[in-house]
Design a protein around this motif. Structure first.
Motif, PDB file in Angstrom:
ATOM      1  N   PRO A 107       0.790  -1.238   0.000  1.00 42.88           N
ATOM      2  CA  PRO A 107       0.000   0.000   0.000  1.00 42.88           C
ATOM      3  C   PRO A 107       0.821   1.286   0.000  1.00 42.88           C
ATOM      4  O   PRO A 107       0.275   2.359  -0.262  1.00 42.88           O
ATOM      5  N   ALA A 108       2.105   1.229   0.277  1.00 41.90           N
ATOM      6  CA  ALA A 108       2.921   2.443   0.334  1.00 41.90           C
ATOM      7  C   ALA A 108       3.506   2.827  -1.024  1.00 41.90           C
ATOM      8  O   ALA A 108       4.128   3.882  -1.149  1.00 41.90           O
ATOM      9  N   VAL A 109       3.307   1.991  -2.045  1.00 44.36           N
ATOM     10  CA  VAL A 109       3.914   2.236  -3.358  1.00 44.36           C
ATOM     11  C   VAL A 109       2.843   2.667  -4.353  1.00 44.36           C
ATOM     12  O   VAL A 109       1.864   1.953  -4.580  1.00 44.36           O
ATOM     13  N   ALA A 110       3.037   3.847  -4.943  1.00 47.13           N
ATOM     14  CA  ALA A 110       2.142   4.341  -5.992  1.00 47.13           C
ATOM     15  C   ALA A 110       2.493   3.661  -7.312  1.00 47.13           C
ATOM     16  O   ALA A 110       3.640   3.254  -7.523  1.00 47.13           O
ATOM     17  N   ILE A 111       1.509   3.541  -8.187  1.00 45.89           N
ATOM     18  CA  ILE A 111       1.733   2.954  -9.513  1.00 45.89           C
ATOM     19  C   ILE A 111       1.388   4.000 -10.558  1.00 45.89           C
ATOM     20  O   ILE A 111       0.313   4.604 -10.513  1.00 45.89           O
ATOM     21  N   SER A 112       2.311   4.189 -11.507  1.00 48.93           N
ATOM     22  CA  SER A 112       2.068   5.141 -12.587  1.00 48.93           C
ATOM     23  C   SER A 112       2.302   4.450 -13.927  1.00 48.93           C
ATOM     24  O   SER A 112       2.973   3.422 -13.997  1.00 48.93           O
ATOM     25  N   LEU A 113       1.733   5.029 -14.973  1.00 50.52           N
ATOM     26  CA  LEU A 113       1.940   4.514 -16.327  1.00 50.52           C
ATOM     27  C   LEU A 113       1.501   5.559 -17.324  1.00 50.52           C
ATOM     28  O   LEU A 113       0.848   6.533 -16.969  1.00 50.52           O
ATOM     29  N   ILE A 114       1.865   5.336 -18.561  1.00 48.31           N
ATOM     30  CA  ILE A 114       1.399   6.158 -19.666  1.00 48.31           C
ATOM     31  C   ILE A 114       0.547   5.248 -20.540  1.00 48.31           C
ATOM     32  O   ILE A 114       1.019   4.227 -21.032  1.00 48.31           O
ATOM     33  N   PRO A 117      -3.725   5.534 -26.208  1.00 51.16           N
ATOM     34  CA  PRO A 117      -5.005   6.242 -26.276  1.00 51.16           C
ATOM     35  C   PRO A 117      -6.242   5.343 -26.183  1.00 51.16           C
ATOM     36  O   PRO A 117      -7.210   5.685 -25.509  1.00 51.16           O
ATOM     37  N   ASP A 118      -6.202   4.172 -26.808  1.00 52.04           N
ATOM     38  CA  ASP A 118      -7.393   3.313 -26.793  1.00 52.04           C
ATOM     39  C   ASP A 118      -7.564   2.530 -25.492  1.00 52.04           C
ATOM     40  O   ASP A 118      -8.545   1.814 -25.322  1.00 52.04           O
ATOM     41  N   ALA A 119      -6.629   2.669 -24.550  1.00 51.03           N
ATOM     42  CA  ALA A 119      -6.732   1.958 -23.267  1.00 51.03           C
ATOM     43  C   ALA A 119      -7.096   2.878 -22.104  1.00 51.03           C
ATOM     44  O   ALA A 119      -7.257   2.408 -20.981  1.00 51.03           O
ATOM     45  N   VAL A 120      -7.263   4.174 -22.362  1.00 52.93           N
ATOM     46  CA  VAL A 120      -7.559   5.133 -21.293  1.00 52.93           C
ATOM     47  C   VAL A 120      -8.787   4.710 -20.494  1.00 52.93           C
ATOM     48  O   VAL A 120      -8.777   4.724 -19.266  1.00 52.93           O
ATOM     49  N   GLY A 121      -9.847   4.302 -21.172  1.00 55.59           N
ATOM     50  CA  GLY A 121     -11.081   3.896 -20.491  1.00 55.59           C
ATOM     51  C   GLY A 121     -10.860   2.731 -19.550  1.00 55.59           C
ATOM     52  O   GLY A 121     -11.453   2.681 -18.465  1.00 55.59           O
ATOM     53  N   PHE A 122     -10.006   1.783 -19.939  1.00 58.72           N
ATOM     54  CA  PHE A 122      -9.708   0.647 -19.076  1.00 58.72           C
ATOM     55  C   PHE A 122      -9.109   1.124 -17.760  1.00 58.72           C
ATOM     56  O   PHE A 122      -9.538   0.718 -16.684  1.00 58.72           O
ATOM     57  N   TYR A 123      -8.105   1.991 -17.834  1.00 60.64           N
ATOM     58  CA  TYR A 123      -7.442   2.452 -16.614  1.00 60.64           C
ATOM     59  C   TYR A 123      -8.404   3.253 -15.732  1.00 60.64           C
ATOM     60  O   TYR A 123      -8.353   3.144 -14.510  1.00 60.64           O
ATOM     61  N   GLU A 124      -9.268   4.016 -16.348  1.00 63.49           N
ATOM     62  CA  GLU A 124     -10.277   4.738 -15.563  1.00 63.49           C
ATOM     63  C   GLU A 124     -11.240   3.755 -14.890  1.00 63.49           C
ATOM     64  O   GLU A 124     -11.586   3.927 -13.717  1.00 63.49           O
ATOM     65  N   GLY A 127     -10.028   2.246 -11.717  1.00 65.34           N
ATOM     66  CA  GLY A 127      -9.856   3.172 -10.608  1.00 65.34           C
ATOM     67  C   GLY A 127      -8.592   4.002 -10.600  1.00 65.34           C
ATOM     68  O   GLY A 127      -8.319   4.698  -9.622  1.00 65.34           O
ATOM     69  N   MET A 128      -7.825   3.974 -11.688  1.00 66.80           N
ATOM     70  CA  MET A 128      -6.631   4.819 -11.734  1.00 66.80           C
ATOM     71  C   MET A 128      -7.065   6.257 -12.029  1.00 66.80           C
ATOM     72  O   MET A 128      -8.003   6.485 -12.788  1.00 66.80           O
ATOM     73  N   LYS A 129      -6.371   7.207 -11.408  1.00 71.47           N
ATOM     74  CA  LYS A 129      -6.670   8.618 -11.624  1.00 71.47           C
ATOM     75  C   LYS A 129      -5.815   9.154 -12.760  1.00 71.47           C
ATOM     76  O   LYS A 129      -4.631   8.866 -12.850  1.00 71.47           O
ATOM     77  N   ARG A 130      -6.462   9.946 -13.613  1.00 69.58           N
ATOM     78  CA  ARG A 130      -5.749  10.601 -14.714  1.00 69.58           C
ATOM     79  C   ARG A 130      -5.010  11.812 -14.142  1.00 69.58           C
ATOM     80  O   ARG A 130      -5.559  12.546 -13.332  1.00 69.58           O
ATOM     81  N   VAL A 131      -3.762  11.983 -14.537  1.00 70.51           N
ATOM     82  CA  VAL A 131      -2.991  13.146 -14.092  1.00 70.51           C
ATOM     83  C   VAL A 131      -2.622  14.003 -15.294  1.00 70.51           C
ATOM     84  O   VAL A 131      -2.434  13.491 -16.394  1.00 70.51           O
ATOM     85  N   THR A 132      -2.521  15.287 -15.077  1.00 71.76           N
ATOM     86  CA  THR A 132      -2.196  16.191 -16.184  1.00 71.76           C
ATOM     87  C   THR A 132      -0.762  16.696 -16.119  1.00 71.76           C
ATOM     88  O   THR A 132      -0.281  17.296 -17.062  1.00 71.76           O
ATOM     89  N   ASP A 133      -0.084  16.464 -15.014  1.00 65.92           N
ATOM     90  CA  ASP A 133       1.244  17.032 -14.826  1.00 65.92           C
ATOM     91  C   ASP A 133       2.365  16.060 -15.184  1.00 65.92           C
ATOM     92  O   ASP A 133       3.370  15.973 -14.497  1.00 65.92           O
ATOM     93  N   ALA A 134       2.212  15.343 -16.266  1.00 63.38           N
ATOM     94  CA  ALA A 134       3.240  14.413 -16.718  1.00 63.38           C
ATOM     95  C   ALA A 134       4.003  15.072 -17.862  1.00 63.38           C
ATOM     96  O   ALA A 134       3.451  15.876 -18.615  1.00 63.38           O
ATOM     97  N   PHE A 135       5.275  14.709 -18.001  1.00 59.20           N
ATOM     98  CA  PHE A 135       6.114  15.294 -19.040  1.00 59.20           C
ATOM     99  C   PHE A 135       6.901  14.189 -19.734  1.00 59.20           C
ATOM    100  O   PHE A 135       7.091  13.113 -19.181  1.00 59.20           O
ATOM    101  N   TRP A 136       7.375  14.481 -20.937  1.00 54.18           N
ATOM    102  CA  TRP A 136       7.954  13.441 -21.779  1.00 54.18           C
ATOM    103  C   TRP A 136       9.031  14.015 -22.684  1.00 54.18           C
ATOM    104  O   TRP A 136       8.815  15.032 -23.337  1.00 54.18           O
ATOM    105  N   PHE A 137      10.208  13.408 -22.715  1.00 57.91           N
ATOM    106  CA  PHE A 137      11.211  13.624 -23.757  1.00 57.91           C
ATOM    107  C   PHE A 137      11.067  12.443 -24.708  1.00 57.91           C
ATOM    108  O   PHE A 137      11.167  11.294 -24.283  1.00 57.91           O
TER     109      PHE A 137
END
Length: 141
Positions: A107-114, A117-124, A127-137
């Motif tokens: 429970p102390a470890v957060a999980i993130s991913l990118i 596009p066609d899988a966004v609904g699955f993650y929602e 119960g995963m929360k969408r974040v807007t503050d992600a960045f990418w090189f």
């Protein structure tokens, strides 16, 4: 695979490279991953410190899903792939892999991913929360 098939979830750090490649292809991620670059796939798999598999509990234990991640096992885990064979999509395998990741990480470890596009609904839906503050090189190759 049928909705009543039993799926076994496990940590499999020495997953066979050919099985990993096949799962990328069967899931549709082969279009976005270097499936023809064996050395790169080997490095991707070898440097992941969380490799979870979903296998059918039948003769031969066929692979139907893989989650590959990088984590410090203390604060955060980045899921690099969540690949589920098209034949097993919609049957709970992806959710099961993410639940197994959460269980193993604790429970102390957060999980993130990118998300693709066609899988966004699955993650929602799981119960995963969408974040807007992600960045990418972007990759150069």
């Amino acid at each position: 695979m049928t909705p009543t098939s039993k799926v076994l979830y496990a940590s499999e750090p020495t997953l066979d490279l050919a099985e990993f490649r096949r799962m990328l292809v069967e899931s549709g991620l082969g279009e976005t991953r270097p499936i023809d670059d064996e050395a790169r796939l080997k490095t991707m798999l070898g440097n992941a410190n969380l490799v979870l598999t979903a296998r059918l509990d039948v003769e031969g234990k066929p692979l139907v899903g893989v989650a590959r991640g990088v984590t410090d096992f203390s604060w955060v885990c980045y899921i690099s792939e969540l690949a589920v064979s098209v034949s097993a999509q919609g049957l709970g395998v992806g959710r099961g892999l993410m639940e197994e990741a959460s269980r193993q990480l604790g429970p102390a470890v957060a999980i993130s991913l990118i998300s693709m596009p066609d899988a966004v609904g699955f993650y929602e839906r799981i119960g995963m929360k969408r974040v807007t503050d992600a960045f990418w090189f972007s990759r150069k190759h």
